[in-house]
Design a protein around this motif. Sequence first.
Motif, mmCIF file in Angstrom:
data_model
loop_
_atom_site.group_PDB
_atom_site.id
_atom_site.type_symbol
_atom_site.label_atom_id
_atom_site.label_comp_id
_atom_site.label_asym_id
_atom_site.label_seq_id
_atom_site.Cartn_x
_atom_site.Cartn_y
_atom_site.Cartn_z
ATOM 1 N N LEU A 32 0.827 -1.209 0.000
ATOM 2 C CA LEU A 32 0.000 0.000 0.000
ATOM 3 C C LEU A 32 0.865 1.265 0.000
ATOM 4 C CD1 LEU A 32 -2.775 -1.073 2.518
ATOM 5 C CD2 LEU A 32 -2.959 -0.908 0.030
ATOM 6 N N ALA A 33 1.984 1.220 0.702
ATOM 7 C CA ALA A 33 2.895 2.368 0.720
ATOM 8 C C ALA A 33 3.492 2.608 -0.665
ATOM 9 C CB ALA A 33 4.003 2.149 1.751
ATOM 10 N N GLN A 34 3.754 1.529 -1.386
ATOM 11 C CA GLN A 34 4.348 1.641 -2.722
ATOM 12 C C GLN A 34 3.330 2.000 -3.790
ATOM 13 O OE1 GLN A 34 6.218 -2.146 -3.361
ATOM 14 N NE2 GLN A 34 7.989 -1.655 -2.108
ATOM 15 N N MET A 38 -5.404 -0.132 -3.106
ATOM 16 C CA MET A 38 -5.438 -1.385 -3.877
ATOM 17 C C MET A 38 -6.718 -2.131 -3.543
ATOM 18 S SD MET A 38 -1.486 -2.716 -3.524
ATOM 19 C CE MET A 38 -1.657 -4.021 -4.752
ATOM 20 N N CYS A 39 -7.214 -2.900 -4.519
ATOM 21 C CA CYS A 39 -8.413 -3.712 -4.268
ATOM 22 C C CYS A 39 -7.999 -5.071 -3.705
ATOM 23 C CB CYS A 39 -9.256 -3.855 -5.517
ATOM 24 S SG CYS A 39 -8.595 -4.956 -6.764
ATOM 25 N N GLY A 40 -8.951 -5.719 -3.073
ATOM 26 C CA GLY A 40 -8.691 -6.985 -2.403
ATOM 27 C C GLY A 40 -8.179 -8.083 -3.310
ATOM 28 N N THR A 41 -8.772 -8.212 -4.496
ATOM 29 C CA THR A 41 -8.339 -9.293 -5.385
ATOM 30 C C THR A 41 -6.892 -9.091 -5.824
ATOM 31 O OG1 THR A 41 -9.360 -8.124 -7.240
ATOM 32 C CG2 THR A 41 -10.627 -9.900 -6.244
ATOM 33 N N LEU A 66 -4.412 1.103 11.207
ATOM 34 C CA LEU A 66 -3.351 1.251 10.213
ATOM 35 C C LEU A 66 -3.854 1.406 8.784
ATOM 36 C CD1 LEU A 66 -0.902 -1.381 11.702
ATOM 37 C CD2 LEU A 66 -0.633 1.109 11.729
ATOM 38 N N ILE A 67 -5.042 0.865 8.496
ATOM 39 C CA ILE A 67 -5.603 0.962 7.141
ATOM 40 C C ILE A 67 -7.075 1.340 7.220
ATOM 41 C CG2 ILE A 67 -3.980 -0.712 6.149
ATOM 42 C CD1 ILE A 67 -6.343 -2.735 6.113
ATOM 43 N N ARG A 68 -7.606 1.737 6.068
ATOM 44 C CA ARG A 68 -9.029 2.067 5.942
ATOM 45 C C ARG A 68 -9.563 1.337 4.714
ATOM 46 N NH1 ARG A 68 -8.416 7.234 5.581
ATOM 47 N NH2 ARG A 68 -8.237 7.277 3.336
ATOM 48 N N CYS A 69 -10.679 0.653 4.858
ATOM 49 C CA CYS A 69 -11.318 -0.063 3.750
ATOM 50 C C CYS A 69 -12.527 0.718 3.271
ATOM 51 C CB CYS A 69 -11.771 -1.449 4.194
ATOM 52 S SG CYS A 69 -10.447 -2.560 4.659
ATOM 53 N N GLU A 70 -12.697 0.742 1.944
ATOM 54 C CA GLU A 70 -13.850 1.409 1.352
ATOM 55 C C GLU A 70 -14.421 0.530 0.241
ATOM 56 O OE1 GLU A 70 -12.710 5.302 0.045
ATOM 57 O OE2 GLU A 70 -11.989 5.869 2.024
ATOM 58 N N GLN A 71 -15.734 0.438 0.208
ATOM 59 C CA GLN A 71 -16.435 -0.335 -0.813
ATOM 60 C C GLN A 71 -16.741 0.563 -2.005
ATOM 61 O OE1 GLN A 71 -17.453 -3.664 0.066
ATOM 62 N NE2 GLN A 71 -18.007 -4.021 -2.053
ATOM 63 N N GLU A 72 -16.371 0.103 -3.209
ATOM 64 C CA GLU A 72 -16.724 0.801 -4.445
ATOM 65 C C GLU A 72 -17.327 -0.233 -5.386
ATOM 66 O OE1 GLU A 72 -13.719 3.220 -6.276
ATOM 67 O OE2 GLU A 72 -13.030 3.988 -4.342
ATOM 68 N N GLY A 73 -18.642 -0.215 -5.478
ATOM 69 C CA GLY A 73 -19.332 -1.232 -6.275
ATOM 70 C C GLY A 73 -19.123 -2.595 -5.653
ATOM 71 N N GLN A 74 -18.632 -3.529 -6.452
ATOM 72 C CA GLN A 74 -18.389 -4.885 -5.953
ATOM 73 C C GLN A 74 -16.983 -5.060 -5.394
ATOM 74 O OE1 GLN A 74 -19.313 -7.591 -9.129
ATOM 75 N NE2 GLN A 74 -21.515 -7.386 -8.839
ATOM 76 N N LYS A 76 -13.687 -3.957 -2.883
ATOM 77 C CA LYS A 76 -13.249 -3.290 -1.669
ATOM 78 C C LYS A 76 -11.835 -2.795 -1.898
ATOM 79 C CE LYS A 76 -15.117 -4.516 2.779
ATOM 80 N NZ LYS A 76 -15.074 -5.398 3.915
ATOM 81 N N PHE A 77 -11.609 -1.521 -1.601
ATOM 82 C CA PHE A 77 -10.283 -0.936 -1.718
ATOM 83 C C PHE A 77 -9.765 -0.586 -0.333
ATOM 84 C CE2 PHE A 77 -11.937 -0.421 -5.917
ATOM 85 C CZ PHE A 77 -10.830 -0.540 -6.740
#
Length: 112
Positions: A32-34, A38-41, A66-74, A76-77
């Motif tokens: 994620l730092a680099q 990013m999405c889960g898949t 440390l991280i935050r998850c957000e849903q965009e359509g189907q 998760k980022f």
Amino acid sequence: MNAPDDKTRHARRAKMFKALGEPNRVQIINLLAQNGAMCGTELADRLGISIALLSHHWKVLTNAGLIRCEQEGQHKFVTLESHAMRELMAFCACDQMAAAPAKRRAKVTKKK
């Protein structure tokens, strides 16, 4: 004696370090730092782990702040929580460690 705010801050930092005690989670933070969000898949593919295991790691990292998850359509980022990363980096680069007298450090390392 530590103030109540110090205890809270120390507990929060301990939770962050505990979350980073697993190699896959450290690798998630590194990716994620680099790469930014990013999405889960994509993350699961890069790590070579299942979505279920990735989800578990995300939960631990999210609970540690440390991280935050957000849903965009189907999809998760996930992104880094920049304030938490700055806090850990500042803690690890503590001015008190740098200010310790060199003589005292040398004595500690020479003990047998």
